[in-house]
Design a protein around this motif. Structure first.
Motif, mmCIF file in Angstrom:
data_model
loop_
_atom_site.group_PDB
_atom_site.id
_atom_site.type_symbol
_atom_site.label_atom_id
_atom_site.label_comp_id
_atom_site.label_asym_id
_atom_site.label_seq_id
_atom_site.Cartn_x
_atom_site.Cartn_y
_atom_site.Cartn_z
ATOM 1 N N THR A 171 -6.906 -3.404 3.467
ATOM 2 C CA THR A 171 -6.938 -2.169 2.660
ATOM 3 C C THR A 171 -8.274 -2.064 1.946
ATOM 4 O OG1 THR A 171 -5.855 -3.384 0.878
ATOM 5 C CG2 THR A 171 -4.472 -2.026 2.292
ATOM 6 N N SER A 228 4.395 1.799 -6.100
ATOM 7 C CA SER A 228 3.412 2.537 -5.285
ATOM 8 C C SER A 228 2.733 1.614 -4.275
ATOM 9 C CB SER A 228 2.368 3.188 -6.196
ATOM 10 O OG SER A 228 1.752 2.174 -6.956
ATOM 11 N N THR A 229 3.118 0.338 -4.255
ATOM 12 C CA THR A 229 2.539 -0.607 -3.286
ATOM 13 C C THR A 229 2.899 -0.173 -1.854
ATOM 14 O OG1 THR A 229 2.796 -2.392 -4.879
ATOM 15 C CG2 THR A 229 2.460 -3.041 -2.594
ATOM 16 N N PRO A 230 1.907 -0.048 -0.964
ATOM 17 C CA PRO A 230 2.230 0.344 0.404
ATOM 18 C C PRO A 230 2.986 -0.753 1.166
ATOM 19 C CG PRO A 230 -0.122 -0.112 0.195
ATOM 20 C CD PRO A 230 0.462 -0.229 -1.187
ATOM 21 N N GLY A 248 11.911 6.317 -1.654
ATOM 22 C CA GLY A 248 10.746 6.798 -2.399
ATOM 23 C C GLY A 248 9.533 5.893 -2.304
ATOM 24 N N LEU A 249 9.578 4.881 -1.435
ATOM 25 C CA LEU A 249 8.423 3.992 -1.301
ATOM 26 C C LEU A 249 7.468 4.531 -0.245
ATOM 27 C CD1 LEU A 249 10.932 1.712 -2.102
ATOM 28 C CD2 LEU A 249 8.744 0.591 -2.452
ATOM 29 N N SER A 250 6.238 4.048 -0.340
ATOM 30 C CA SER A 250 5.216 4.478 0.605
ATOM 31 C C SER A 250 5.242 3.514 1.798
ATOM 32 C CB SER A 250 3.873 4.442 -0.127
ATOM 33 O OG SER A 250 2.842 4.341 0.779
ATOM 34 N N ALA A 251 5.857 3.941 2.889
ATOM 35 C CA ALA A 251 6.061 3.025 4.013
ATOM 36 C C ALA A 251 5.545 3.593 5.313
ATOM 37 C CB ALA A 251 7.549 2.719 4.168
ATOM 38 N N GLN A 252 5.065 2.692 6.132
ATOM 39 C CA GLN A 252 4.506 3.072 7.426
ATOM 40 C C GLN A 252 5.092 2.124 8.472
ATOM 41 O OE1 GLN A 252 0.209 2.873 7.195
ATOM 42 N NE2 GLN A 252 0.152 2.716 9.418
ATOM 43 N N ARG A 288 11.203 4.881 2.921
ATOM 44 C CA ARG A 288 10.746 6.219 2.495
ATOM 45 C C ARG A 288 11.872 6.958 1.787
ATOM 46 N NH1 ARG A 288 7.342 6.141 7.328
ATOM 47 N NH2 ARG A 288 9.057 6.982 8.553
#
Ligand code: FMN
Length: 158
Positions: free
Chosen positions: A158, A93-95, A123-127, A120
C-alpha cells in the motif's frame, strides 16, 4: 507496513498459502502477524492491511455443518472460522483483501468472493483477492501455488 493475516483452514492448505504470503511480505519489510480466525480479535485498527483467507465450502465460506463434514474426512476441528470472525468485527477503515483455496474445475463460487461480500455488507472496505487451487478436498495445493502466493504478496503493497 503492518499486515494482519486472518486465516481459517481445515486441512492446512489455506494456512500454507497464508504462511507463504506472510513470508514474502516479511522479506519485503512488512511486519506480519498470522492468526487463526477462531482466535482473531474484533479490532483491525492496529494494521495497515488485513488479509482474510478461508477454504471454499459449498461455493462460499465454511459453516459449522461444512466444517463437520471436513472433520468427517479427516480435517482438524476448528471452533469457529472466518464467517464468525467477520460477523463480530468492529467498524474500521483498514482495507481487507480476501483470498481462498478451492478445487480446480469446480463451480465459480469461492470463499474469497463470499468473504468480500460479507465484509462490505458490514461496512468494511473489502476487495476480493485471489483463489489458490488444491488437487482435492484435503489438498495438496497444486504445483506452483505457493510460488503464486508469494508473487501475489508483492502486489499488496500500500
Ligand atoms: C464440505 C466441503 C465442501 C466443499 N465445497 C467446495 C466447493 O464448493 N468448491 C470448491 O472448489 N471446493 C470445495 N471444497 C474443497 C475445499 O475447497 C478444500 O477442502 C479446501 O480448499 C482445502 O483447504 P484447507 O486445507 O485450508 O481446509 C469443499 C470441501 C468440503 C470439506
Amino acid at each position: 507496513m503492518r499486515v494482519l493475516v486472518v486465516v481459517e483452514s481445515l486441512f492446512g492448505n489455506t494456512h500454507a498459502i497464508a504462511r507463504a504470503v506472510a513470508e514474502r511480505l516479511r522479506e519485503d519489510g512488512a511486519e506480519v502477524e498470522v492468526v487463526d480466525a477462531a482466535s482473531a480479535g474484533p479490532r483491525l485498527d492496529g494494521a495497515d492491511l488485513v488479509l482474510a483467507g478461508a477454504p471454499t465450502h459449498n461455493l462460499g465460506l465454511p459453516t459449522d455443518r461444512s466444517r463437520a463434514s471436513a472433520v468427517d474426512r479427516g480435517a482438524q476441528p476448528v471452533s469457529s472460522g472466518l464467517r464468525e470472525w467477520i460477523g463480530a468485527l468492529e467498524a474500521s477503515s483498514t482495507p481487507v483483501v480476501t483470498f481462498a483455496t478451492k478445487v480446480e474445475g469446480r463451480f465459480s463460487g469461492s470463499a474469497s468472493k463470499a468473504a468480500a461480500k460479507l465484509l462490505r455488507r458490514r461496512g468494511l472496505s473489502a476487495q476480493q483477492g485471489t483463489d489458490f487451487v488444491v488437487a482435492g478436498t484435503a489438498g495438496p495445493l497444486t504445483e506452483g501455488e505457493t510460488d503464486r502466493a508469494r508473487e501475489w504478496a508483492t502486489t499488496l503493497h500500500t
